[in-house]
Design a protein around this motif. Sequence first.
Motif, PDB file in Angstrom:
ATOM      1  N   ASP A 103      -6.133  -5.619  -5.822  1.00  0.00           N
ATOM      2  CA  ASP A 103      -7.422  -5.003  -6.138  1.00  0.00           C
ATOM      3  C   ASP A 103      -7.408  -3.486  -5.929  1.00  0.00           C
ATOM      4  OD1 ASP A 103      -8.702  -7.328  -6.942  1.00  0.00           O
ATOM      5  OD2 ASP A 103      -9.338  -7.834  -4.899  1.00  0.00           O
ATOM      6  N   VAL A 104      -6.235  -2.923  -5.656  1.00  0.00           N
ATOM      7  CA  VAL A 104      -6.143  -1.460  -5.543  1.00  0.00           C
ATOM      8  C   VAL A 104      -6.553  -0.839  -6.876  1.00  0.00           C
ATOM      9  CG1 VAL A 104      -4.538   0.488  -5.318  1.00  0.00           C
ATOM     10  CG2 VAL A 104      -4.366  -1.480  -3.765  1.00  0.00           C
ATOM     11  N   ASN A 105      -7.487   0.124  -6.827  1.00  0.00           N
ATOM     12  CA  ASN A 105      -7.956   0.751  -8.064  1.00  0.00           C
ATOM     13  C   ASN A 105      -7.921   2.278  -8.010  1.00  0.00           C
ATOM     14  OD1 ASN A 105     -10.245   1.357  -6.468  1.00  0.00           O
ATOM     15  ND2 ASN A 105     -11.358  -0.437  -7.224  1.00  0.00           N
ATOM     16  N   ARG A 106      -7.278   2.806  -6.975  1.00  0.00           N
ATOM     17  CA  ARG A 106      -7.183   4.262  -6.858  1.00  0.00           C
ATOM     18  C   ARG A 106      -5.896   4.610  -6.117  1.00  0.00           C
ATOM     19  NH1 ARG A 106      -9.076   8.349  -3.125  1.00  0.00           N
ATOM     20  NH2 ARG A 106      -9.759  10.238  -4.207  1.00  0.00           N
ATOM     21  N   PHE A 107      -5.174   5.604  -6.623  1.00  0.00           N
ATOM     22  CA  PHE A 107      -3.972   6.102  -5.961  1.00  0.00           C
ATOM     23  C   PHE A 107      -4.231   7.491  -5.396  1.00  0.00           C
ATOM     24  CE2 PHE A 107      -1.130   3.471  -8.947  1.00  0.00           C
ATOM     25  CZ  PHE A 107      -0.944   2.497  -7.994  1.00  0.00           C
ATOM     26  N   SER A 108      -3.736   7.723  -4.189  1.00  0.00           N
ATOM     27  CA  SER A 108      -3.669   9.061  -3.615  1.00  0.00           C
ATOM     28  C   SER A 108      -2.193   9.403  -3.496  1.00  0.00           C
ATOM     29  CB  SER A 108      -4.345   9.102  -2.238  1.00  0.00           C
ATOM     30  OG  SER A 108      -4.205  10.383  -1.657  1.00  0.00           O
ATOM     31  N   ILE A 109      -1.707  10.268  -4.388  1.00  0.00           N
ATOM     32  CA  ILE A 109      -0.268  10.520  -4.499  1.00  0.00           C
ATOM     33  C   ILE A 109       0.089  11.828  -3.786  1.00  0.00           C
ATOM     34  CG2 ILE A 109       1.674  10.782  -6.076  1.00  0.00           C
ATOM     35  CD1 ILE A 109       0.114   9.241  -8.162  1.00  0.00           C
ATOM     36  N   GLY A 110       1.022  11.728  -2.851  1.00  0.00           N
ATOM     37  CA  GLY A 110       1.424  12.892  -2.050  1.00  0.00           C
ATOM     38  C   GLY A 110       2.452  13.753  -2.768  1.00  0.00           C
ATOM     39  N   ILE A 111       2.005  14.531  -3.717  1.00  0.00           N
ATOM     40  CA  ILE A 111       2.916  15.370  -4.503  1.00  0.00           C
ATOM     41  C   ILE A 111       3.369  16.585  -3.701  1.00  0.00           C
ATOM     42  CG2 ILE A 111       3.056  16.898  -6.516  1.00  0.00           C
ATOM     43  CD1 ILE A 111       1.334  14.820  -8.013  1.00  0.00           C
ATOM     44  N   GLN A 112       2.441  17.333  -3.122  1.00  0.00           N
ATOM     45  CA  GLN A 112       2.657  18.514  -2.275  1.00  0.00           C
ATOM     46  C   GLN A 112       3.181  19.726  -3.043  1.00  0.00           C
ATOM     47  OE1 GLN A 112       0.985  17.509  -0.155  1.00  0.00           O
ATOM     48  NE2 GLN A 112       1.551  15.484   0.560  1.00  0.00           N
ATOM     49  N   SER A 113       4.173  19.544  -3.914  1.00  0.00           N
ATOM     50  CA  SER A 113       4.693  20.643  -4.747  1.00  0.00           C
ATOM     51  C   SER A 113       5.488  20.054  -5.898  1.00  0.00           C
ATOM     52  CB  SER A 113       5.584  21.575  -3.927  1.00  0.00           C
ATOM     53  OG  SER A 113       6.184  22.566  -4.765  1.00  0.00           O
ATOM     54  N   THR A 131     -22.181  -3.997   4.051  1.00  0.00           N
ATOM     55  CA  THR A 131     -21.368  -4.212   2.855  1.00  0.00           C
ATOM     56  C   THR A 131     -20.258  -3.173   2.795  1.00  0.00           C
ATOM     57  OG1 THR A 131     -23.216  -5.152   1.615  1.00  0.00           O
ATOM     58  CG2 THR A 131     -21.384  -4.269   0.331  1.00  0.00           C
ATOM     59  N   ILE A 132     -19.047  -3.622   2.498  1.00  0.00           N
ATOM     60  CA  ILE A 132     -17.901  -2.722   2.432  1.00  0.00           C
ATOM     61  C   ILE A 132     -17.827  -2.100   1.037  1.00  0.00           C
ATOM     62  CG2 ILE A 132     -15.407  -2.499   2.726  1.00  0.00           C
ATOM     63  CD1 ILE A 132     -17.044  -3.279   5.273  1.00  0.00           C
ATOM     64  N   GLU A 133     -17.965  -0.784   0.998  1.00  0.00           N
ATOM     65  CA  GLU A 133     -17.955  -0.062  -0.269  1.00  0.00           C
ATOM     66  C   GLU A 133     -16.614   0.616  -0.543  1.00  0.00           C
ATOM     67  OE1 GLU A 133     -20.297   0.019  -2.509  1.00  0.00           O
ATOM     68  OE2 GLU A 133     -22.025  -0.827  -1.440  1.00  0.00           O
ATOM     69  N   THR A 134     -15.827   0.850   0.513  1.00  0.00           N
ATOM     70  CA  THR A 134     -14.525   1.508   0.330  1.00  0.00           C
ATOM     71  C   THR A 134     -13.499   0.913   1.284  1.00  0.00           C
ATOM     72  OG1 THR A 134     -14.914   3.271   1.972  1.00  0.00           O
ATOM     73  CG2 THR A 134     -15.656   3.697  -0.281  1.00  0.00           C
ATOM     74  N   ILE A 135     -12.269   0.798   0.797  1.00  0.00           N
ATOM     75  CA  ILE A 135     -11.127   0.398   1.621  1.00  0.00           C
ATOM     76  C   ILE A 135     -10.013   1.391   1.332  1.00  0.00           C
ATOM     77  CG2 ILE A 135      -9.439  -1.410   2.140  1.00  0.00           C
ATOM     78  CD1 ILE A 135     -11.499  -3.440   1.048  1.00  0.00           C
ATOM     79  N   TYR A 136      -9.385   1.885   2.377  1.00  0.00           N
ATOM     80  CA  TYR A 136      -8.397   2.962   2.217  1.00  0.00           C
ATOM     81  C   TYR A 136      -7.137   2.622   3.004  1.00  0.00           C
ATOM     82  CZ  TYR A 136      -6.763   7.789   1.553  1.00  0.00           C
ATOM     83  OH  TYR A 136      -6.049   8.903   1.181  1.00  0.00           O
ATOM     84  N   PHE A 137      -6.017   2.498   2.293  1.00  0.00           N
ATOM     85  CA  PHE A 137      -4.718   2.308   2.936  1.00  0.00           C
ATOM     86  C   PHE A 137      -4.085   3.683   3.130  1.00  0.00           C
ATOM     87  CE2 PHE A 137      -5.495  -1.760   0.926  1.00  0.00           C
ATOM     88  CZ  PHE A 137      -4.930  -2.684   1.792  1.00  0.00           C
ATOM     89  N   GLY A 138      -4.000   4.117   4.409  1.00  0.00           N
ATOM     90  CA  GLY A 138      -3.433   5.425   4.708  1.00  0.00           C
ATOM     91  C   GLY A 138      -2.238   5.299   5.636  1.00  0.00           C
ATOM     92  N   GLY A 139      -1.660   6.436   5.976  1.00  0.00           N
ATOM     93  CA  GLY A 139      -0.472   6.348   6.830  1.00  0.00           C
ATOM     94  C   GLY A 139       0.040   7.687   7.286  1.00  0.00           C
ATOM     95  N   GLY A 140       1.369   7.724   7.543  1.00  0.00           N
ATOM     96  CA  GLY A 140       2.362   6.788   7.067  1.00  0.00           C
ATOM     97  C   GLY A 140       2.461   6.759   5.540  1.00  0.00           C
ATOM     98  N   THR A 161     -18.520  -8.821   3.385  1.00  0.00           N
ATOM     99  CA  THR A 161     -19.015  -8.735   2.015  1.00  0.00           C
ATOM    100  C   THR A 161     -18.484  -7.437   1.418  1.00  0.00           C
ATOM    101  OG1 THR A 161     -21.038  -9.939   2.543  1.00  0.00           O
ATOM    102  CG2 THR A 161     -21.049  -8.598   0.542  1.00  0.00           C
ATOM    103  N   VAL A 162     -17.615  -7.545   0.425  1.00  0.00           N
ATOM    104  CA  VAL A 162     -17.020  -6.375  -0.215  1.00  0.00           C
ATOM    105  C   VAL A 162     -17.686  -6.181  -1.569  1.00  0.00           C
ATOM    106  CG1 VAL A 162     -14.893  -5.332  -1.104  1.00  0.00           C
ATOM    107  CG2 VAL A 162     -14.831  -6.742   0.974  1.00  0.00           C
ATOM    108  N   SER A 163     -18.191  -4.992  -1.816  1.00  0.00           N
ATOM    109  CA  SER A 163     -18.855  -4.689  -3.080  1.00  0.00           C
ATOM    110  C   SER A 163     -17.925  -4.943  -4.261  1.00  0.00           C
ATOM    111  CB  SER A 163     -19.307  -3.225  -3.084  1.00  0.00           C
ATOM    112  OG  SER A 163     -19.730  -2.829  -4.375  1.00  0.00           O
ATOM    113  N   SER A 164     -18.495  -5.426  -5.359  1.00  0.00           N
ATOM    114  CA  SER A 164     -17.704  -5.660  -6.571  1.00  0.00           C
ATOM    115  C   SER A 164     -17.209  -4.363  -7.179  1.00  0.00           C
ATOM    116  CB  SER A 164     -18.532  -6.429  -7.599  1.00  0.00           C
ATOM    117  OG  SER A 164     -19.691  -5.675  -7.960  1.00  0.00           O
ATOM    118  N   THR A 165     -17.825  -3.243  -6.773  1.00  0.00           N
ATOM    119  CA  THR A 165     -17.411  -1.925  -7.274  1.00  0.00           C
ATOM    120  C   THR A 165     -16.724  -1.103  -6.190  1.00  0.00           C
ATOM    121  OG1 THR A 165     -19.583  -0.968  -6.761  1.00  0.00           O
ATOM    122  CG2 THR A 165     -19.257  -1.876  -8.983  1.00  0.00           C
TER     123      THR A 165
END
Length: 373
Positions: free
Chosen positions: A110-120, A51-60, A82-86
Amino acid sequence: MAGIYIHIPFCKQACHYCDFHFSTSLKYKDELLQALVKEIRLQKNYLNNETIETIYFGGGTPSLLEADEINRLLNTITELHTVSSTAEITLEANPDDLDDAKIKSLRQTDVNRFSIGIQSFFDDDLLWMNRAHRSRHAEASVKRAQDAGFENITADLIYGYPLLTDTKWKQNLDKLFELDIPHVSAYSMTVEPQTALAVLINKNKQPPMNDQQSAAQFTVLMQAMADHDFEHYEISNFCKPGHYSRHNSNYWQGVKYLGIGPSAHSYNGEARQWNVANNAKYIQGIETGKLPAETETLTQENRLNEYIMTSIRTMWGLDLNRLNSIAQASADELLIAARRYFDNGWITKKDDVLYLTHTGKLYADNIAAGLFF
């Protein structure tokens, strides 16, 4: 359970310190997206129906994708897995990409989390790094995301570079606390070979990084996070209780994951594989139906050392009882190697689990290497 990582190898411009695989040209974006979809299909059996519990779009810079492009990739994953409902679904984003229109469109995914590259939060620092955004973008992007209902946000910061005085570093941290961001990843500036920063230092156009400065600012970071009730759950990661990065925690806890895209890595518990770090070769390989990847079967020693390296960095620690289950290794042998770290106060032990002390966290990599079998 398992996770899926998708590498989006495009950026508006090259940060001087970055050695990740990316291209500043979007010329082959459509072909690359088609290849990503095909690879998801090619790799459908890699995780053995976990079961897939996490999906992460990274990069780039995944925030360069349009909402319909993200949905195309997510729909392909949900068709085959099968992707978990949570499930935690994270999108890395540059602050300048998160305008009102982009955030509104991302609510249709369905993106529910942001990872924002602020740095400074200082423009002179961002210019020195050759970042595409400015301080005003950083603060505005966080507030826009929060106003739109995206509460699960993490922000990246960098410390230990010449322009960053201790005063500026504390102000960066204060701004994050003011914005009420529940998760922070903070990294010491490292000089990777063949980056623009490495070239500038080698030509004496920039001073080298200062290890003492980095250690001092890491110490400030740890204290500030503790003062604001953040848990220091991994060397570079801090969060309010319950806001751990589930995807990254999987890496540290040995959970299986599938990497999609050029340069992406995968792990199935027995072996690792990694795709070619070249967009054209990746696309060509996928089009022929052959995965352009190399594979390494892990020895018992590899698996032991990986467990040591990842677990000792976390607040959950290195469980001596797991050594035997991984490779019939002796806890007594590891404790002999650890004796010097007990003596100088860098490691402590409780209920057969080893933990880094406050001081030991300054030397995490050296300690892990010293414990390897």
